[in-house]
Each structure stands twice: as C-alpha cells, then as structure tokens.
Enzyme design. Structure first.
Site, PDB file in Angstrom:
ATOM      1  N   LYS A 232       3.268   7.683   2.563  1.00 26.44           N
ATOM      2  CA  LYS A 232       2.951   7.829   1.138  1.00 26.44           C
ATOM      3  C   LYS A 232       1.860   8.858   0.860  1.00 26.44           C
ATOM      4  CE  LYS A 232      -0.338   4.005   1.027  1.00 26.44           C
ATOM      5  NZ  LYS A 232      -0.356   2.553   1.255  1.00 26.44           N
TER       6      LYS A 232
ATOM      7  N   ARG B 153      -5.578  -8.488  -1.856  1.00 23.23           N
ATOM      8  CA  ARG B 153      -4.502  -7.722  -2.467  1.00 23.23           C
ATOM      9  C   ARG B 153      -3.261  -8.572  -2.232  1.00 23.23           C
ATOM     10  NH1 ARG B 153      -3.065  -1.507  -0.989  1.00 23.23           N
ATOM     11  NH2 ARG B 153      -1.545  -2.576   0.310  1.00 23.23           N
TER      12      ARG B 153
HETATM   13  C1  LIG Z   1      -0.975   2.415   2.482  1.00 24.10           C
HETATM   14  C2  LIG Z   1      -0.663   1.269   3.345  1.00 24.10           C
HETATM   15  C3  LIG Z   1      -0.807   1.390   4.744  1.00 24.10           C
HETATM   16  C4  LIG Z   1      -1.363   2.627   5.420  1.00 24.10           C
HETATM   17  O1  LIG Z   1      -2.743   2.658   5.283  1.00 24.10           O
HETATM   18  P1  LIG Z   1      -3.647   3.796   5.990  1.00 24.10           P
HETATM   19  O2  LIG Z   1      -5.025   3.377   5.686  1.00 24.10           O
HETATM   20  O3  LIG Z   1      -3.258   5.074   5.348  1.00 24.10           O
HETATM   21  O4  LIG Z   1      -3.319   3.763   7.438  1.00 24.10           O
HETATM   22  C5  LIG Z   1      -0.451   0.293   5.523  1.00 24.10           C
HETATM   23  N1  LIG Z   1       0.011  -0.834   4.971  1.00 24.10           N
HETATM   24  C6  LIG Z   1       0.157  -0.993   3.636  1.00 24.10           C
HETATM   25  C7  LIG Z   1       0.668  -2.277   3.107  1.00 24.10           C
HETATM   26  C8  LIG Z   1      -0.188   0.052   2.772  1.00 24.10           C
HETATM   27  O5  LIG Z   1      -0.063  -0.114   1.456  1.00 24.10           O
END
Ligand SMILES: *Cc1c(COP(=O)(O)O)cnc(C)c1O
Length: 358
Positions: A35, A129
């Site tokens: 993302k 969250r």
């Molecule tokens: C964005 C996200 C990640 C990745 O997080 P990073 O800090 O970029 O490694 C992993 N798990 C979920 C559920 C996320 O929303």
C-alpha cells in the site's frame, strides 16, 4: 518532469534481499505490504523476483486487482467493507476479519463464486485498531466459521504500532499464542498461520523475543525505508534512499518572515503563528499538501528549511543555503512513510525509475 519520486530499483532489490533472508532464516513467511507505494507495477515487478516473498498484502482491493496475475497469494489486510465481499472473493485468496456478520456475507459470496476462501481473525491486544477484543466473542466467531461451507479459518493475526503506537513484545504476542492453543484445543483444528505484526515486530527477531509460533509477518515500511519501526532503528545493511522526491522552484525572493495585515485562518482552517526572523530568502516549490505531507519530507541539502505549505505550494527558507539556487532548479528530499504514501497516491507526482544494474 516535476514533481517526481525517483525509485532506485537496485537499492530496493538490495533491501528485499537482505531483509527477506533475515526473516526467512527464522522460518517466518512474508507478506510484502504494497500500500505504501500504491502497488506501483515497477516495484511489484522487483518483489516478484524474490521467491522468499510468498504473499502480497494490501488494504485496497484495487491494488490486489492490479497484480491479479502474480503467482503470489493475495491478502486483503484491512477488514473488508461488507459492500465489497464479492470483490474480496474474486481478487483475494485470503482476508483478515474482526466482524462475524461480514464473514457470513463473505461465505454467501464465496458460495456464489463456488470458491473456498481463507480467513485470519484479527485479535486486538491493546493497540485499539482492528481485532476481536473479547475472548468470548472471538471463540463464538470461530465456532460459527467452522460451520461455514465456503470459509476456511487458517489463522490469527495482530496489529501493533499503527494507531495506539503500542509496541509488540514477547508478552502481548504470547497472548496471541494462548488464543491459538485454546482454539486448536477446543475446536480440534489447526491454525497454520499466526501473523505477528508489521515492521514494528522486526526488532524481536534480533533478541530471539519473537515467540516461535509466530510464523508470519507483514512488512511494508522496512523494505522501503530500511528501518524497523518499533524504535525507528535503521539497518546499516539497508538503503534509506530507495525513494527521493524532487520539486521545482517557481519563485525565489527576499521577503519578510512575518505576514503583513490582520491574521485570519489559513486554507486548512488553522490560525498560523509566525516568528519574526527579519528578511529571508524564500522560495516556492510547485508541490503541496495535495501531494505530500509536509512534516514527512526533509531537504537533502541540510541548509534548506521547510517553512510551510498550502495545497499546491511548498515554501522553503533558502537564507542559509551555501549553494546558489535559481528559479527552475529542482530540490531533492528524503521521504518518510506518510510522504511516500501521499506521493504515490497523488496523480500529480510523476514516478521515475533508476536501475543501475541494467
Ligand atoms: C499497513 C499494514 C501493515 C504494514 O505495515 P508496515 O509498518 O508498513 O510494515 C501490516 N499489517 C496491516 C494490517 C497494515 O494495515
């Protein structure tokens, strides 16, 4: 063409190589989270070179859809909207959940498409969250899912350090393992995938603090920026400059540091305050809050200082610059997570790729 993000693909390749080996050496499978660079096809292409990466994960179905032909399994890592369950079935192999009502709808959709869809249940261990918070609710969801014909429960997951900034530790991760054991015992099933967090869980690899049953991690930021995110420690073996931003000077003039006239609110509804530093050499760059988050970029020339921004203008203090700058020059910046996310989302920021190995 400005503004643009330059992607150093060779440096990204080095980062993936180093970090994926480090994780795979502990028998942990990797979801590359796409993302932060909006599933950019050239970047996806680099990840495709690595068999160590078994999964691609994203919060947006559009991104999963964009690499449908990838041989890697696709995971929707944001709890789905009930209105998108049909797309989840079509474009994701696995999805993450915390609402039983949505999983019922997902089961209906899976029936319609004649598919078996795999799910992980998210557990909230304090970051507040997503995730089941009450044990009873989690256990009754498992009971209901086991009865569903087209849904297969394959594991549990937890997320930290995104909202509540809670750091994953051996103690809170062990709670996840306790849930795994209880579910396996009570329902006579096995949960093969235990996803123990994102880039903020990486530091636990160093100190052997990651419980052995954690066998999956979801990594976005660390591949891109070369650091773990629980404490922000950089890996000296990794590149921090895979991405650089450049924006162009459209005005450069000596002006006062204090606005003249009565102060109201700015374009974003904030009442700004200013410090009088006398006359300054002020430059305007053609990029703004629509394209980047100003607090998350740093000029590579450390003599330059960001003063502020509006939707489409970035104002820079050039007063202490040793180099002589002119209108039309490009200024380079390092990008942090928030700026990278925004820059790749903005259609106004061009993407340029450099790969010295070609
Ligand atoms: C964005 C996200 C990640 C990745 O997080 P990073 O800090 O970029 O490694 C992993 N798990 C979920 C559920 C996320 O929303």
């Amino acid at each position: 063409m400005n503004p643009k993000v330059t992607v150093h693909l060779n440096k990204l390749r080095d980062n993936i190589q180093y970090l994926s080996k480090k994780i795979k050496d502990k028998n942990i499978s990797i979801i590359a989270v796409t993302k932060v660079y909006s599933a950019d096809p050239a970047i996806i292409h680099i990840f495709e070179e690595f068999p160590e990466i078994e999964y691609f994960g994203d919060s947006r179905i559009e991104n999963l859809k964009s690499y449908q032909h990838s041989s890697k399994k696709k995971i929707l890592i944001r709890i789905p909207m009930p209105s998108e369950v049909a797309e989840v079935i079509q474009y994701a192999d696995i999805s993450f959940h915390s609402e039983l009502s949505t999983i019922y709808q997902l089961n209906q959709a899976a029936k319609k498409y004649n598919k078996i869809h795999q799910v992980l249940l998210m557990v909230d261990l304090g970051d507040l969250r997503e995730g089941f918070f009450e044990k009873e609710e989690l256990m009754s969801a498992v009971k209901a899912i086991i009865e569903m014909e087209n849904i297969q429960l394959i594991g549990l997951g937890v997320n930290f350090t995104c909202y509540g900034a809670i750091i994953p530790e051996n103690s809170n991760l062990n709670q996840l393992i306790n849930y795994k054991h209880k579910i396996e015992r009570d329902f006579h099933i096995t949960l093969p995938m235990i996803s123990g967090g994102n880039s903020s869980s990486l530091y636990l690899l160093e100190d052997k603090l990651l419980p052995q049953e954690i066998n999956n991690l979801r990594i976005g930021e660390s591949f891109a920026l070369g650091r773990e995110t629980a404490f922000g420690n950089e890996y000296k073996e990794m590149h921090k400059d895979v991405f650089t931003l450049s924006a162009e000077i459209i005005e450069l003039k000596r002006k006062p540091s204090l606005p003249i006239g009565q102060v109201g609110v700015d374009a974003f509804g904030n009442k700004p305050s200013f410090e009088d530093k006398g006359n300054m050499l002020r430059g305007i760059l053609a990029i703004g809050k629509q394209d980047i988050s100003v607090d998350n970029i740093t000029p590579i020339d450390t003599d330059l200082k960001i003063i502020g921004a509006s939707s489409d203008h970035l104002i820079i203090d050039f007063t202490n610059a040793k180099k002589e700058y002119h209108v039309g020059d490009s200024i380079q910046f390092h990008l942090d997570y928030g700026a990278l996310l925004a820059a790749f989302t903005s259609k106004y920021v061009k993407k340029e790729y450099v790969d010295w190995k070609e």
